[in-house]
Design an enzyme around this catalytic site. Structure first.
Site, PDB file in Angstrom:
ATOM      1  N   ASP A 113      -3.349  37.594  25.855  1.00 42.18           N
ATOM      2  CA  ASP A 113      -3.948  36.862  26.960  1.00 42.18           C
ATOM      3  C   ASP A 113      -3.603  35.401  26.951  1.00 42.18           C
ATOM      4  O   ASP A 113      -3.208  34.856  25.939  1.00 42.18           O
ATOM      5  CB  ASP A 113      -5.474  36.873  26.730  1.00 42.18           C
ATOM      6  CG  ASP A 113      -6.151  37.905  27.551  1.00 42.18           C
ATOM      7  OD1 ASP A 113      -5.459  38.645  28.233  1.00 42.18           O
ATOM      8  OD2 ASP A 113      -7.391  37.949  27.494  1.00 42.18           O
ATOM      9  N   LYS A 141      -4.155  35.600  32.294  1.00 38.98           N
ATOM     10  CA  LYS A 141      -5.546  35.733  32.705  1.00 38.98           C
ATOM     11  C   LYS A 141      -6.094  34.394  33.156  1.00 38.98           C
ATOM     12  O   LYS A 141      -7.219  34.065  32.869  1.00 38.98           O
ATOM     13  CB  LYS A 141      -6.383  36.280  31.527  1.00 38.98           C
ATOM     14  CG  LYS A 141      -7.684  37.073  31.819  1.00 38.98           C
ATOM     15  CD  LYS A 141      -7.634  38.120  32.791  1.00 38.98           C
ATOM     16  CE  LYS A 141      -8.230  39.470  32.471  1.00 38.98           C
ATOM     17  NZ  LYS A 141      -9.026  39.657  31.311  1.00 38.98           N
ATOM     18  N   MET A 191     -17.238  30.750  31.627  1.00 37.87           N
ATOM     19  CA  MET A 191     -16.635  30.686  32.965  1.00 37.87           C
ATOM     20  C   MET A 191     -17.544  29.860  33.870  1.00 37.87           C
ATOM     21  O   MET A 191     -18.656  29.564  33.514  1.00 37.87           O
ATOM     22  CB  MET A 191     -16.402  32.086  33.537  1.00 37.87           C
ATOM     23  CG  MET A 191     -15.526  32.913  32.619  1.00 37.87           C
ATOM     24  SD  MET A 191     -15.285  34.608  33.153  1.00 37.87           S
ATOM     25  CE  MET A 191     -16.678  35.432  32.379  1.00 37.87           C
TER      26      MET A 191
HETATM   27  N1  SAH Z   1     -14.393  37.112  25.337  1.00 38.03           N
HETATM   28  C1  SAH Z   1     -14.406  35.674  25.384  1.00 38.03           C
HETATM   29  C2  SAH Z   1     -14.843  35.140  26.743  1.00 38.03           C
HETATM   30  C3  SAH Z   1     -13.901  35.508  27.846  1.00 38.03           C
HETATM   31  S1  SAH Z   1     -14.366  34.841  29.383  1.00 38.03           S
HETATM   32  C4  SAH Z   1     -15.291  35.142  24.269  1.00 38.03           C
HETATM   33  O1  SAH Z   1     -16.010  35.893  23.633  1.00 38.03           O
HETATM   34  O2  SAH Z   1     -15.192  33.942  23.985  1.00 38.03           O
HETATM   35  C5  SAH Z   1     -13.401  33.379  29.444  1.00 38.03           C
HETATM   36  C6  SAH Z   1     -14.289  32.189  29.248  1.00 38.03           C
HETATM   37  O3  SAH Z   1     -14.572  32.032  27.882  1.00 38.03           O
HETATM   38  C7  SAH Z   1     -13.692  30.884  29.675  1.00 38.03           C
HETATM   39  O4  SAH Z   1     -13.844  30.674  31.047  1.00 38.03           O
HETATM   40  C8  SAH Z   1     -14.540  29.913  28.871  1.00 38.03           C
HETATM   41  O5  SAH Z   1     -15.800  29.747  29.457  1.00 38.03           O
HETATM   42  C9  SAH Z   1     -14.737  30.677  27.594  1.00 38.03           C
HETATM   43  N2  SAH Z   1     -13.790  30.326  26.525  1.00 38.03           N
HETATM   44  C10 SAH Z   1     -12.986  31.146  25.865  1.00 38.03           C
HETATM   45  N3  SAH Z   1     -12.300  30.480  24.906  1.00 38.03           N
HETATM   46  C11 SAH Z   1     -12.704  29.210  24.989  1.00 38.03           C
HETATM   47  C12 SAH Z   1     -12.406  28.023  24.262  1.00 38.03           C
HETATM   48  N4  SAH Z   1     -11.523  28.001  23.263  1.00 38.03           N
HETATM   49  N5  SAH Z   1     -13.042  26.894  24.594  1.00 38.03           N
HETATM   50  C13 SAH Z   1     -13.940  26.879  25.587  1.00 38.03           C
HETATM   51  N6  SAH Z   1     -14.250  27.955  26.300  1.00 38.03           N
HETATM   52  C14 SAH Z   1     -13.658  29.102  26.009  1.00 38.03           C
END
Ligand code: SAH
Length: 511
Positions: free
Chosen positions: A36, A58, A173
């Site tokens: 991703d 994505k 998000m």
């Molecule tokens: N499965 C992932 C979330 C996926 S949805 C998890 O558990 O983290 C995608 C969202 O995750 C992004 O829009 C943001 O809000 C958050 N996100 C994922 N990685 C991030 C990071 N390194 N820093 C900040 N937000 C992050």
């Protein structure tokens, strides 16, 4: 045909150290890796050579492959009998659609395994110095999405319920919709003074945090051009950050450092830089490869005769590695090396020899190849008629051979390896360097400088240059670049120290 399998792996929030051990195993054994936008590209280094890499993208709106396509792809590849590792940012089951993918795999009869990951919802706040729960602040944690399903006509976020839920609330998000979300929360009864933090690219070298309140955060985010991906934390726990902000205080925090060493050798240096908070861009400009053609034949023959020499001289860790790799291909017993003695140019080479359980009998005081003949004579007298094997790099300076030959030694100096420009860019590092630049670039040898130039790259003025030592600096100067700093001790810790010094000097910088 053997049965394939699909591993649905959480890649964590970005910091490679936050990948689980099981996740790493799944990358190492994969035939196909589907990854991703959010997962750290550095993980791809762990893949076995020849593994197929598929970018599934994505960025919202801009899917490289639509979700349906991804599921089909996972099924198709696994049905071909392949081990498929599907990497997802954070945890695959926390707003990660891992559940949906697993349902399809099950329906198609493909075995799967969930490998949980560290979710950004927990790690993002942690790296911003915010404990999501704390006994003085809350006893409840709510994780919600600020994203609307595009097929929903009415809002899927229950603002009333979120506004009135006690404790910490973490939103994934939705940074792009902050004005609507925060005003809806206030309308639904949320305290407009409640502290809020936004953590962007949490745990990576680009990690950044801003804070405000429910009333002010949307405006601050807009002013600071704070974009996705970010985690939002709502709650009084945000105040703990004043005291507990550990990650952002590191000396290279927010600074991008380019490492040009070979892929195989970069990791130690990258780790040291990351521990100092840097955003490390591994952009190998050279790679080391086996000799080819006549060189290969000559090397193999000499290695087979290794036991017949009085001495073997090693002038780099690479030479040691290539020699013993070739040696153990044809020999099963370490004693087949016979009674020959071993010289090493310096401590790095001696340390590599030690890995093969080989002691060093001779090391010159100054750690350059040309100093070896004098060291010989001082310790052992004349080298006349002494048989010496020197496995060397292709194109290595021949002063050592000349000196030994002149002194009457019987020398064989086959090519053990060659250094060639690295043209592969599986992680897109070159593109990132060209598009986004870097604060610092490091060179660990003259050949990394040459490899860099062979790639047709140039160093922008605003990027400071750190060199490991005089030979590397000379290669830079020869090509029109003045190193901003040369390491005091010509080794990796010395080079990292030079970068730290440059960071202290740096007059500019946005943070
Ligand atoms: N499965 C992932 C979330 C996926 S949805 C998890 O558990 O983290 C995608 C969202 O995750 C992004 O829009 C943001 O809000 C958050 N996100 C994922 N990685 C991030 C990071 N390194 N820093 C900040 N937000 C992050």
């Amino acid at each position: 045909m053997s049965q394939g399998i699909c591993y649905l792996v959480g890649a964590g929030p970005g910091d490679p150290g936050l990948m689980t051990l099981r996740g790493k195993e799944c990358i190492e054994i994969a035939d196909v890796i589907v990854y991703d936008y959010l997962s750290n590209a550095e993980f791809l280094h762990w893949a076995k050579p020849g593994a197929e890499m598929i970018y599934a993208g994505k960025k919202s709106k801009n899917h490289a492959i639509p979700q349906g396509g991804i599921n089909e792809l996972l099924v198709e590849k696994a049905k071909e009998g392949k081990i498929v590792t599907r990497l997802k940012g954070g945890d695959p089951l926390v707003f990660g659609r891992g559940g949906e993918e697993a349902e399809e795999l099950r329906e198609a009869g493909v075995p799967f395994e969930f490998v949980p990951g560290i979710s950004s919802s927990i790690a993002g706040p942690a790296y911003a110095g915010i404990p999501v729960t704390h006994r003085d602040h809350c006893s409840q944690l709510t994780i919600f999405t600020g994203h609307e399903r595009p097929d929903k006509e009415t809002s899927s976020i229950d603002y009333e319920q979120i506004a009135n839920a006690p404790g910490t609330k973490v939103m994934l998000m939705g940074v792009e919709r902050l004005p609507l979300i925060t005003s809806s929360l206030i309308e639904a009864g949320a305290d407009s003074d409640l502290p809020v933090a936004l953590v962007r690219w949490a745990t990576t070298g680009q990690h950044r945090t801003i804070t405000g309140t429910v009333a002010t955060i949307a405006e601050i985010a807009e002013r600071e051009e704070f974009k996705a991906p970010a985690v939002a934390v709502f709650g009084t726990v945000v105040n703990c950050r004043e005291n507990l902000n550990w990650f952002e205080e590191r000396p290279l925090s927010g600074k991008r450092v380019v490492v040009t060493r070979t892929r195989a050798q970069a990791s130690k240096m990258s780790r040291m830089l990351r521990e100092l908070g840097a955003d490390v861009l591994e952009m190998p400009t050279i790679k080391i490869q086996q000799p080819s053609g006549d060189d290969a034949r000559e090397f193999a023959e000499t290695v087979a005769d290794a036991h017949t020499y009085d001495w073997i001289i090693f002038t780099s860790p690479n030479a040691v590695e290539h020699f013993f790799e070739a040696f153990y291909k044809i020999r099963e017993d370490a004693r087949a090396i016979g009674g020959c003695r071993i010289a090493a140019v310096g401590p790095g080479t001696a340390a590599k020899l030690k890995e093969y359980r080989m002691a060093t009998d001779l090391m010159p005081e100054t750690h350059v190849a040309d100093a070896i003949p004098e060291a010989f004579e001082k310790e052992f007298g004349s080298v006349e008629n002494t048989t010496i094997l020197w496995p060397r790099a292709k194109g290595a300076r021949d002063t050592l051979s000349k000196k030994l030959n002149e002194a009457g030694a019987i020398l064989d100096d086959p090519v053990a390896y060659e250094t060639v420009p690295e043209t592969d860019d599986p992680t897109g590092a070159v593109k990132r360097f060209q598009e986004e630049g870097a604060d610092f670039i490091t060179f660990t040898s003259a050949s990394t400088v040459e490899g860099f130039l062979d790639l047709g790259l140039s160093i922008p003025d605003e990027t400071a240059i750190a060199s490991i030592g005089p030979v590397t600096s000379a290669a830079l100067v020869e090509n029109g670049y003045d190193p901003d700093r040369e390491a005091e001790s010509s080794d990796i810790p010395g080079l990292v120290a030079a970068v730290l010094e440059l960071a202290k000097e740096e007059p500019f910088g946005e943070d």
